[in-house]
Structures are given as structure tokens and as C-alpha cells.
Scaffold this motif. Structure first.
Motif, PDB file in Angstrom:
ATOM      1  N   THR A  25       0.813  -1.208   0.000  1.00 37.81           N
ATOM      2  CA  THR A  25       0.000   0.000   0.000  1.00 37.81           C
ATOM      3  C   THR A  25       0.851   1.265   0.000  1.00 37.81           C
ATOM      4  O   THR A  25       2.027   1.243   0.378  1.00 37.81           O
ATOM      5  N   GLN A  26       0.252   2.356  -0.417  1.00 42.20           N
ATOM      6  CA  GLN A  26       0.889   3.668  -0.299  1.00 42.20           C
ATOM      7  C   GLN A  26       0.478   4.285   1.031  1.00 42.20           C
ATOM      8  O   GLN A  26      -0.573   3.970   1.586  1.00 42.20           O
ATOM      9  N   VAL A  27       1.362   5.173   1.527  1.00 52.24           N
ATOM     10  CA  VAL A  27       1.126   5.851   2.793  1.00 52.24           C
ATOM     11  C   VAL A  27       1.109   7.346   2.524  1.00 52.24           C
ATOM     12  O   VAL A  27       1.963   7.866   1.810  1.00 52.24           O
ATOM     13  N   THR A  28       0.138   8.053   3.068  1.00 56.37           N
ATOM     14  CA  THR A  28       0.049   9.502   2.903  1.00 56.37           C
ATOM     15  C   THR A  28       0.122  10.184   4.258  1.00 56.37           C
ATOM     16  O   THR A  28      -0.023   9.540   5.301  1.00 56.37           O
ATOM     17  N   GLY A  29       0.338  11.487   4.235  1.00 57.43           N
ATOM     18  CA  GLY A  29       0.335  12.267   5.464  1.00 57.43           C
ATOM     19  C   GLY A  29       1.645  12.228   6.233  1.00 57.43           C
ATOM     20  O   GLY A  29       1.662  12.445   7.441  1.00 57.43           O
ATOM     21  N   THR A  30       2.740  11.967   5.521  1.00 55.40           N
ATOM     22  CA  THR A  30       4.038  11.933   6.193  1.00 55.40           C
ATOM     23  C   THR A  30       4.781  13.255   6.010  1.00 55.40           C
ATOM     24  O   THR A  30       4.490  14.019   5.095  1.00 55.40           O
ATOM     25  N   ILE A  31       5.728  13.491   6.895  1.00 52.38           N
ATOM     26  CA  ILE A  31       6.660  14.603   6.781  1.00 52.38           C
ATOM     27  C   ILE A  31       8.054  14.000   6.983  1.00 52.38           C
ATOM     28  O   ILE A  31       8.166  12.837   7.388  1.00 52.38           O
ATOM     29  N   PRO A  32       9.122  14.749   6.716  1.00 48.30           N
ATOM     30  CA  PRO A  32      10.450  14.184   6.969  1.00 48.30           C
ATOM     31  C   PRO A  32      10.600  13.742   8.421  1.00 48.30           C
ATOM     32  O   PRO A  32      10.160  14.413   9.349  1.00 48.30           O
TER      33      PRO A  32
END
Length: 188
Positions: A25-32
């Protein structure tokens, strides 16, 4: 039947899985930052099996390098002392860290001892000045400089390149010698 589920364990934000039951799956809502996720597989009647994965998301930092002679205008003559300046520019909203720059001095130049700024180190064997561990501020610049004297013989084209960075750069690759990228510049 075999089924699996992704779970968020830790990280700087709480991301969202597009499909928590899809192993790719893809993951969204990340930051460094550093994230830890767990993939758990249930295969009844066997015990649940889990594996954790740690992912480091690097910030995108657009670095560029410009080089120029800070001394007066040409013409220059044998024995003249010139000051060269390099500017590393960060055009992004993240700090540029772990930046290294190498200035490849031509054979027609001799470094003036004690003039290399910002902890740069001159290697007389390779005829290069190396700066390492530099930090480039958000939307800012870092200026580097040194002085040379012009020798009576040799080549006089002087180039420099960003050799390393802890960050991803969207439009250049450190240490690839590509003269068309914005992390490389030369002066003759």
C-alpha cells in the motif's frame, strides 16, 4: 485464509494507509522524519506473525552552487592574488545538512595559506579544497572563500561541486560531475 494489516507504530505524524490490508500500500500524510510500521499476518489457526519496518523520510532540499572571483575585474597577471567565492544556496523550507563541497583547483593556482574559510581543508596532493559537514539555512546561503596566487604556467579553469548532502535534491545529484546541474559551477 491469510490476511495482513499495516499498523502505525511511531513517527512525527500519524499517516494514513491507502489500503491497510495491502502489503504494498501507499502511505500519505508523512513529513520528513523516522517512521515505524508493523505488518501483522493472521493465518488461523496459527499464531499471528508480525514484522516491523523503519522508514526514514528525507526532506527535499534544493541546493545550488555559484562560484565567482571576488577580486577586481580582469585582466589578471602572474603573481596576482585573487579571492574566490562560492555560495551554496538553499531554496527550500528545510535546513540543508551534511553538505560537502569540493573546489577543484587548476594547476595554475597556488592556495594562499590561512585564507580558506569555514573549516575548508586543502589537499595538496589532489589540489582540492574540501568543506564537509556544512549546514545551509532555510531559504538562505552559506558563503565560502579562499585566496590563490596565479602561477606562471598551468591550467586556469576552476570548478566546484556539491559532493554530498543528507537531503534529497529535486534537480541535481551531488558528486556526478554534470556541468549542466545547478550544484556545479566553474570560473576561468
Amino acid at each position: 485464509p491469510l490476511t495482513g494489516t499495516w499498523n502505525f507504530v511511531s513517527g512525527p505524524t500519524t499517516p494514513t494507509f491507502i489500503n491497510a490490508n495491502d502489503p504494498t500500500t501507499q502511505v500519505t500524510g508523512t513529513i520528513p522524519g523516522i517512521y515505524e510500521f508493523s505488518w501483522s499476518v493472521v493465518n488461523s489457526p496459527c499464531a499471528t506473525s508480525s514484522d516491523n519496518v523503519i522508514i526514514r523520510i528525507l526532506p527535499i532540499v534544493d541546493l545550488s552552487l555559484s562560484k565567482l572571483i571576488l577580486s577586481g575585474a580582469a585582466p589578471y597577471f602572474v603573481g596576482d592574488e585573487l579571492t574566490y567565492g562560492l555560495t551554496v544556496t538553499n531554496s527550500s523550507s528545510y535546513i540543508g545538512t551534511g553538505v560537502s563541497v569540493t573546489d577543484n583547483l587548476p594547476s595554475g593556482f597556488a592556495v594562499v595559506p590561512g585564507t580558506i574559510s569555514n573549516g575548508g581543508v586543502y589537499n595538496s596532493i589532489s589540489n582540492k579544497i574540501n568543506w564537509t559537514g556544512l549546514t545551509i539555512p532555510v531559504s538562505g546561503n552559506l558563503n565560502l572563500s579562499y585566496n590563490i596566487t596565479i602561477k606562471p604556467t598551468g591550467t586556469y579553469i576552476n570548478n566546484a561541486e556539491i559532493m554530498a548532502s543528507d537531503n534529497l535534491d529535486p534537480d541535481s545529484t551531488p558528486n556526478n560531475g554534470d556541468v549542466t546541474e545547478d550544484d556545479y559551477d566553474e570560473v576561468s
